[in-house]
Design a protein around this motif. Structure first.
Motif, mmCIF file in Angstrom:
data_model
loop_
_atom_site.group_PDB
_atom_site.id
_atom_site.type_symbol
_atom_site.label_atom_id
_atom_site.label_comp_id
_atom_site.label_asym_id
_atom_site.label_seq_id
_atom_site.Cartn_x
_atom_site.Cartn_y
_atom_site.Cartn_z
ATOM 1 N N UNK A 121 0.847 -1.194 0.000
ATOM 2 C CA UNK A 121 0.000 0.000 0.000
ATOM 3 C C UNK A 121 0.881 1.242 0.000
ATOM 4 N N UNK A 122 0.217 2.388 -0.048
ATOM 5 C CA UNK A 122 0.957 3.636 0.052
ATOM 6 C C UNK A 122 1.700 3.743 1.368
ATOM 7 N N UNK A 123 1.132 3.144 2.417
ATOM 8 C CA UNK A 123 1.774 3.205 3.740
ATOM 9 C C UNK A 123 3.028 2.340 3.802
ATOM 10 N N UNK A 124 3.008 1.166 3.167
ATOM 11 C CA UNK A 124 4.215 0.324 3.170
ATOM 12 C C UNK A 124 5.337 1.020 2.399
ATOM 13 N N UNK A 125 4.973 1.659 1.286
ATOM 14 C CA UNK A 125 5.960 2.429 0.535
ATOM 15 C C UNK A 125 6.493 3.580 1.389
ATOM 16 N N UNK A 126 5.603 4.261 2.100
ATOM 17 C CA UNK A 126 6.000 5.408 2.921
ATOM 18 C C UNK A 126 6.948 4.986 4.038
ATOM 19 N N UNK A 127 6.654 3.850 4.684
ATOM 20 C CA UNK A 127 7.518 3.383 5.768
ATOM 21 C C UNK A 127 8.906 3.036 5.249
ATOM 22 N N UNK A 128 8.965 2.388 4.100
ATOM 23 C CA UNK A 128 10.259 2.035 3.507
ATOM 24 C C UNK A 128 11.045 3.293 3.141
ATOM 25 N N UNK A 129 10.358 4.270 2.558
ATOM 26 C CA UNK A 129 11.034 5.521 2.194
ATOM 27 C C UNK A 129 11.471 6.286 3.434
ATOM 28 N N UNK A 130 10.625 6.268 4.474
ATOM 29 C CA UNK A 130 10.987 6.955 5.713
ATOM 30 C C UNK A 130 12.276 6.386 6.297
ATOM 31 N N UNK A 131 12.411 5.066 6.235
ATOM 32 C CA UNK A 131 13.634 4.435 6.728
ATOM 33 C C UNK A 131 14.848 4.940 5.942
ATOM 34 N N UNK A 132 14.664 5.105 4.644
ATOM 35 C CA UNK A 132 15.758 5.620 3.806
ATOM 36 C C UNK A 132 16.061 7.080 4.129
ATOM 37 N N UNK A 133 15.011 7.881 4.356
ATOM 38 C CA UNK A 133 15.224 9.295 4.667
ATOM 39 C C UNK A 133 16.114 9.458 5.897
ATOM 40 N N UNK A 134 15.850 8.656 6.926
ATOM 41 C CA UNK A 134 16.586 8.783 8.193
ATOM 42 C C UNK A 134 18.084 8.630 7.968
#
Length: 601
Positions: free
Chosen positions: A169-182
């Motif tokens: 979902x959009x949320x799974x994509x967001x969580x993965x990207x958030x991990x990368x942002x950090x």
């Protein structure tokens, strides 16, 4: 041609789900880890509740408006009384426990997120990188079905529709990207400083006595290794998180990334006193465990005893039905049959004879009362270590009496499980939530770029939307040990003069004033948790000018409430022994700085 297009779409869809999807079991492990972190953090902060969150502490509400950013809000500012803060802490712990066991998980997650922001905004002088990470993870967790597995929600699931193994979902994509942002934006900030390029950053980090552990201090003897660690850390932060997006051999590469970053954060925990940060980061990687990991693990822990376990309960006892569903879920025994004893005459006879549930093993042996509990626990892949304790005669005797008391008073016991309701649990795809998650993800990405290069985003359109980031606390800046580790090392000395004319060290529980550098052990006792460490570091920053008057008043008030007569504090001075970290091989100097004077009259 049409068949070829359909096959291509199916392949693309499956590949996207494999790369961008997350396993429900991984999300459950992530949920449990984050819940434990929140509970641990609440317990740590509770010890300083009056000092940090009430008007009797270091930051009364009257000064908060001067240091808080526009748009920050906090329920904790409704009252400055300690009892009100205790109430909010208790409510936060309640919702964190609901999140831990996975009951009404989405509601509990939203409530926990709201209270987390409120707590952090109440005292910005205590905020460290771990708090920013926790808020970011909790935000995306609200969109995720992380309560669909290993939870009471799944235990009381009445739906006959099988839950999917993975969700995309959009949320799974967001969580993965958030991990990368950090990691990636942290690396970007680090490259602004020469110490990360020349390999000396880890040396400066381990030279900062506020954070370093004895083991980290020991590593300062190995300068060449520290340079290697610096380069490894920077490379991992730049490219390591991106590995989870690689479409080929994704499971293997994900496991490599997860193990590598868990090792990295374990290293941080061994060398630096940085609170919950290493453990939070380790738990965050559990969300990305591939399905193959769980499938292999489930096969390995499966054995005839677990496969042959059957639990029979009294069909006329609603309390009994709920308890066996809870036990099966919390003990990680999925697939164990839960059957009504009345449907099997011989089982029903045993149930009535022993006034007990009936546990039957794969060989046909039957267990009753507390012995049945011990046997079921012995099959749990996680909690079987409790069996020796449960089998201890005093515990077994007490457990048996407790079981008999519950069995005799089932209707009364049912009052405690009444709030727990059986209801259908389904993982549905919501187009609205997917779009919302993706839009907020793009907003978060832009915010990260703006924090890295603020001059490029001084446009009215962006400034007008900044309130969204501040209200949701998506206002991110991942400058963790960046652009370089702090060098303004040192320690505080706070001599105070009592009414009888004697001088004591307020900072060291009234001991004689000692200007010598404290050992790492003594320093850990003085700055006894991450919140106090962060606060004292902020005293040396620009914000310290606003903090010092209230910290001085707090010290006077705290001392005088614990002492009487001529032992009252008359006045005090705050000194910072500035021991600025110098390059390897150079001699450190200590400069005595008087940072504040306070009258306690």
């Amino acid at each position: 041609m049409t068949i070829h297009k359909q096959t291509s779409k199916t392949f693309l869809g499956k590949n996207l789900e494999t790369v961008l999807g997350l396993d429900l079991r991984s999300l459950a492990a992530f949920r449990i880890g984050i819940s434990l972190i929140i509970l641990t953090d609440l317990c740590t902060r509770f010890g300083d509740l009056t000092a940090h969150y009430s008007d009797l502490g270091v930051l009364p509400r009257s000064i908060l408006a001067e240091i808080a950013k526009s748009g920050y809000w906090s329920l904790h500012t409704i009252s400055g009384e300690p009892i009100f803060q205790i109430l909010l802490f208790a409510i936060a712990a309640f919702f964190a426990i609901l999140m831990l066991v996975g009951y009404r998980t989405r509601v509990a997650t939203i409530a926990s997120w709201v209270l987390l922001i409120s707590l952090h905004n109440r005292n910005p002088a205590l905020i460290f990188a771990a708090d920013d990470v926790l808020r970011a993870l909790m935000f995306w967790a609200m969109f995720l079905p992380w309560g669909a597995c290993y939870s009471l929600d799944s235990a009381f699931n009445t739906s006959h529709r099988q839950l999917p193994e993975r969700v995309f979902s959009g949320a799974t994509l967001a969580l993965m990207c958030q991990q990368c942002f950090i990691y990636i934006f942290s690396a970007a900030f680090k490259t602004k400083s020469p110490v990360w390029i020349d390999g000396s950053a880890v040396y400066y980090a381990l030279s900062f006595d506020q954070y370093v552990t004895p083991f980290g201090h020991f590593l300062l003897n190995f300068q060449p290794i520290l340079k290697v660690f610096t380069q490894i850390t920077l490379v991992l932060e730049w490219i390591g998180p991106l590995v989870i997006f690689i479409p080929f051999r994704n499971d293997l590469l994900r496991m490599c990334a997860i193990i590598t970053f868990i090792g990295l954060h374990a290293g941080f925990a061994l060398t630096l006193n940085i609170g919950i940060f290493p453990f939070l980061s380790i738990f965050s990687w559990l969300a990305f465990l591939p399905s193959s990991f769980w499938n292999v693990l489930e096969k390995r822990i499966q054995n005839p005893a677990r496969q042959g376990l059957t639990i029979y309960f009294d069909a006329d006892c609603g309390f009994c039905k709920k308890v066996v569903h809870i036990l099966r879920t919390l003990l990680i025994l999925p697939g164990t049959p839960l059957l009504m004893a009345q449907e099997y005459p011989d089982i029903c006879a045993d149930m009535q004879t022993h006034n007990s549930w009936v546990i039957e093993d794969y060989q046909g042996n039957r267990y009753f009362k507390f012995k049945g509990i011990i046997y079921v626990v012995s099959l749990s892949p996680i909690f079987r270590f409790l069996v020796p304790f449960l089998s201890w005669k005093p515990v077994m005797a007490g457990g048996t009496k407790f079981y008999e008391a519950i069995a005799t008073n089932r209707k009364f016991a049912g009052n405690f499980t009444k709030p727990l309701k059986f209801r259908p649990l389904e993982v549905r795809k919501s187009r609205f939530l997917n779009i919302l998650a993706v839009v907020l993800l793009i907003y978060t990405l832009i915010w990260n770029f703006s924090s890295y290069s603020p001059d490029s985003f001084k446009r009215k359109i962006w400034e007008q939307t900044a309130f969204i980031g501040r209200v949701t606390r998506l206002d991110q800046s991942w400058s963790i040990f960046a652009p370089s580790p702090p060098r303004d090392d040192g320690w505080h000395i706070i001599p105070g003069r009592l009414e009888d004319g004697s001088e004591v060290d307020i900072f060291r529980n009234g001991n004689p004033v000692n200007w010598d550098k404290p050992s790492l052990g003594v320093r850990s006792a003085i700055y006894h948790n991450m919140q106090w460490r962060t606060y004292f570091i902020n005293l040396n920053r620009a914000i310290g000018k606003k903090l010092y008057p209230f910290y001085g008043e707090y010290l006077c008030r705290h001392w005088n409430t614990q002492h009487t007569g001529n032992q009252h504090l008359k006045n005090l001075d705050i000194y910072f022994m500035d021991e600025r970290t110098v390059p390897p091989g150079e001699q450190q100097t200590v400069e005595k700085k008087q940072t504040w004077q306070q009258s306690c009259s």
